[in-house]
Design an enzyme around this catalytic site. Structure first.
Site, PDB file in Angstrom:
ATOM      1  N   CYS A 124      -1.857  16.111 -22.378  1.00 28.52           N
ATOM      2  CA  CYS A 124      -1.724  15.205 -23.516  1.00 28.52           C
ATOM      3  C   CYS A 124      -1.583  13.743 -23.102  1.00 28.52           C
ATOM      4  CB  CYS A 124      -0.532  15.619 -24.383  1.00 28.52           C
ATOM      5  SG  CYS A 124       1.073  15.356 -23.590  1.00 28.52           S
ATOM      6  N   SER A 146       0.759  -3.735   8.285  1.00 28.86           N
ATOM      7  CA  SER A 146      -0.529  -3.182   7.847  1.00 28.86           C
ATOM      8  C   SER A 146      -1.580  -3.546   8.886  1.00 28.86           C
ATOM      9  CB  SER A 146      -0.955  -3.738   6.492  1.00 28.86           C
ATOM     10  OG  SER A 146      -2.279  -3.289   6.186  1.00 28.86           O
ATOM     11  N   HIS A 152      -1.210   1.547  -4.490  1.00 25.94           N
ATOM     12  CA  HIS A 152      -1.495   2.981  -4.444  1.00 25.94           C
ATOM     13  C   HIS A 152      -0.557   3.785  -5.344  1.00 25.94           C
ATOM     14  CE1 HIS A 152      -3.565   2.289  -0.278  1.00 25.94           C
ATOM     15  NE2 HIS A 152      -4.236   1.783  -1.276  1.00 25.94           N
ATOM     16  N   CYS A 155       4.482  19.521 -18.440  1.00 28.57           N
ATOM     17  CA  CYS A 155       4.823  18.718 -19.611  1.00 28.57           C
ATOM     18  C   CYS A 155       5.706  19.532 -20.557  1.00 28.57           C
ATOM     19  CB  CYS A 155       3.527  18.327 -20.301  1.00 28.57           C
ATOM     20  SG  CYS A 155       3.740  17.442 -21.834  1.00 28.57           S
ATOM     21  N   GLN A 211       0.838  -1.198   0.000  1.00 31.08           N
ATOM     22  CA  GLN A 211       0.000   0.000   0.000  1.00 31.08           C
ATOM     23  C   GLN A 211       0.874   1.248   0.000  1.00 31.08           C
ATOM     24  OE1 GLN A 211      -1.856  -1.736   3.703  1.00 31.08           O
ATOM     25  NE2 GLN A 211      -3.683  -0.797   2.868  1.00 31.08           N
ATOM     26  N   ASN A 212       2.187   1.064   0.066  1.00 30.51           N
ATOM     27  CA  ASN A 212       3.090   2.207   0.206  1.00 30.51           C
ATOM     28  C   ASN A 212       3.484   2.762  -1.159  1.00 30.51           C
ATOM     29  OD1 ASN A 212       2.952   1.634   2.906  1.00 30.51           O
ATOM     30  ND2 ASN A 212       4.876   0.498   2.939  1.00 30.51           N
TER      31      ASN A 212
HETATM   32 ZN    ZN Z   1       1.448  17.201 -22.206  1.00 29.75          ZN
END
Ligand code: ZN
Length: 256
Positions: A133, A196, A122, A155, A104-105
């Site tokens: 995009c 956990s 996760h 981006c 879960q880490n």
């Molecule tokens: Zn982009």
């Protein structure tokens, strides 16, 4: 059973298992200095409502709030080193005594320890997706630098905001990873739950899936878990103390 006996019994189970797997949670990383963000009063989540700042809907409109909030945690992730519990699981895999780590880490510590097959329910911070995009970028260096400088990473093609591949609140879990984890739970004949408390689904369901299909359970966790009553071995102690002792016995007895 005494702790000593429980450790010995755990090693026996690993040595006899055909398909052993591990399920890990925040408790395996607390000995590495990463607080359990879900525990009230500890760490960073107490200062801000994480369900607000780390939700996908907030991220779409205020990504800078997330990156601001994430900065100290990113620093922790950067500096954290795997502890003896992470290393023990990596060694088990090398010995042929562990098929997969389901975690879960999102802190990358299993990989840093040398584990190969890690199913990250996760998500993680090694890649980011452009919200514009949708191209996927490796984030080594980039993401952490941006987080540490407090800028919003963008981006290089379209200028869209980059979103780490960690799963935000309100976002579905990665379906391929989830299916793999469910398959492991159905296939395994031994599941070690390490660090956990089994409070967060779907991870919390996996031990029940495993033992309903005949697998043995070993639970090593500070607190009680809902699956304690179904487990062959329960050890309410620190994983960083217990797991290396289990592995040491396996090593002495000789791996497959
Ligand atoms: Zn982009």
């Amino acid at each position: 059973m005494s702790v000593e006996e429980s450790i010995r019994r755990s090693a026996e189970l690993f040595l006899a298992a055909r398909h052993p797997v591990a399920l890990t949670g925040a408790g395996i990383s607390t000995p590495s200095g990463i607080p359990d963000f879900r525990s009230p009063g500890t760490g960073l989540w107490s200062k801000t409502d994480p369900y607000a700042v780390a939700s996908i809907s907030t991220f779409r409109t205020q990504p800078e709030a997330f990156y601001e909030w994430m900065r100290p945690t990113a620093q922790l992730f950067l500096e954290a080193k795997p502890n003896p519990a992470h290393l023990a699981l990596a060694e088990l895999e090398q010995m042929g005594l562990l098929e997969a780590v389901i975690t879960q880490n999102i802190d990358n510590l299993h990989q840093k320890a040398g584990s190969i097959r890690v199913l990250e329910l996760h998500g993680h911070f090694r890649e980011a997706t452009c919200m514009g995009c949708h191209q996927v970028l490796r984030t080594e260096g980039i993401m952490y630098e941006y987080i540490l400088e407090g800028k919003v990473p963008r981006c290089d093609k379209c200028g869209g905001v980059l979103k780490p591949k960690a799963i935000f609140f309100g976002e579905p879990l990665p379906m391929d990873v989830l299916l793999d984890a469910q398959m492991e739970a159905q296939t395994c004949d031994l599941m070690l739950v390490a660090g956990s408390s089994l409070e967060v689904v779907p991870a919390a369901n996996l031990p029940f899936v495993a033992c309903s299909l005949g697998a043995e359970l070993i639970i090593v966790n500070h607190q009680r878990t809902p699956a304690d009553g179904r487990a062959e071995v329960v050890i309410h102690k620190d994983v960083a103390e217990i797991l290396p002792r289990i592995v040491e016995i396996c090593r002495r007895q000789g791996a497959r």
